[in-house]
Design an enzyme around this catalytic site. Sequence first.
Site, short mmCIF file in Angstrom:
data_model
loop_
_atom_site.label_atom_id
_atom_site.label_comp_id
_atom_site.label_asym_id
_atom_site.label_seq_id
_atom_site.Cartn_x
_atom_site.Cartn_y
_atom_site.Cartn_z
CB ALA A 22 33.07 44.64 35.91
CB ALA A 28 42.21 44.12 35.79
CB VAL A 48 40.50 17.17 31.98
CG1 VAL A 48 41.94 17.61 31.81
CG2 VAL A 48 39.58 18.18 31.32
CD GLU A 67 39.93 42.80 38.66
OE1 GLU A 67 39.89 44.02 38.98
OE2 GLU A 67 40.96 42.12 38.75
CD GLU A 83 41.00 64.55 51.72
OE1 GLU A 83 41.65 64.07 52.67
OE2 GLU A 83 40.12 65.41 51.86
CG HIS A 85 42.90 58.03 54.80
ND1 HIS A 85 42.93 56.85 55.50
CD2 HIS A 85 42.72 59.01 55.72
CE1 HIS A 85 42.77 57.09 56.78
NE2 HIS A 85 42.64 58.39 56.94
CB SER A 96 45.54 44.72 44.55
OG SER A 96 46.47 44.34 43.58
CB ILE A 112 47.30 20.34 40.34
CG1 ILE A 112 48.23 20.94 41.38
CG2 ILE A 112 46.78 18.97 40.82
CD1 ILE A 112 47.54 21.33 42.66
CG LEU A 114 46.15 21.24 32.28
CD1 LEU A 114 46.36 22.58 31.60
CD2 LEU A 114 45.32 20.30 31.42
#
Length: 115
Positions: A22, A28, A48, A67, A83, A85, A96, A112, A114
């Site tokens: 990946a 991405a 936090v 991803e 092809e 399709h 996506s 929310i 922060l």
Amino acid sequence: MKKSITCLIKAIQYSCEGIKSAFVSEVAFRQELLLFIICVSTLFVLDVSNLERAVMVSSIFWVLIVEIINTAFETTIERISSEQHILSKKVKDLGSAAVFLSLINFLIIWMIILI
């Protein structure tokens, strides 16, 4: 027991190969991994709670996971046929969309906590 450990080691190796694949093949994924590193690094200076920190890390982890799944779908579609399709397009669009929704989820959770 020894066979179980061998299977576990092989599974970890396959997982590492998948992450490497990946990283090498998907721009991405590299961008989202950079986002992950920046966000997780930022958590060390934010005031936090540990629970909030865990939720924030989890939300960005989901982006990476989705991803990778999207990449798996796209790779499978390309393996089947190059092809054009309508069903191939639909699978790629759905993958996506899943990545997009995971990014929106990430942004909402961080906003929310922060704000």
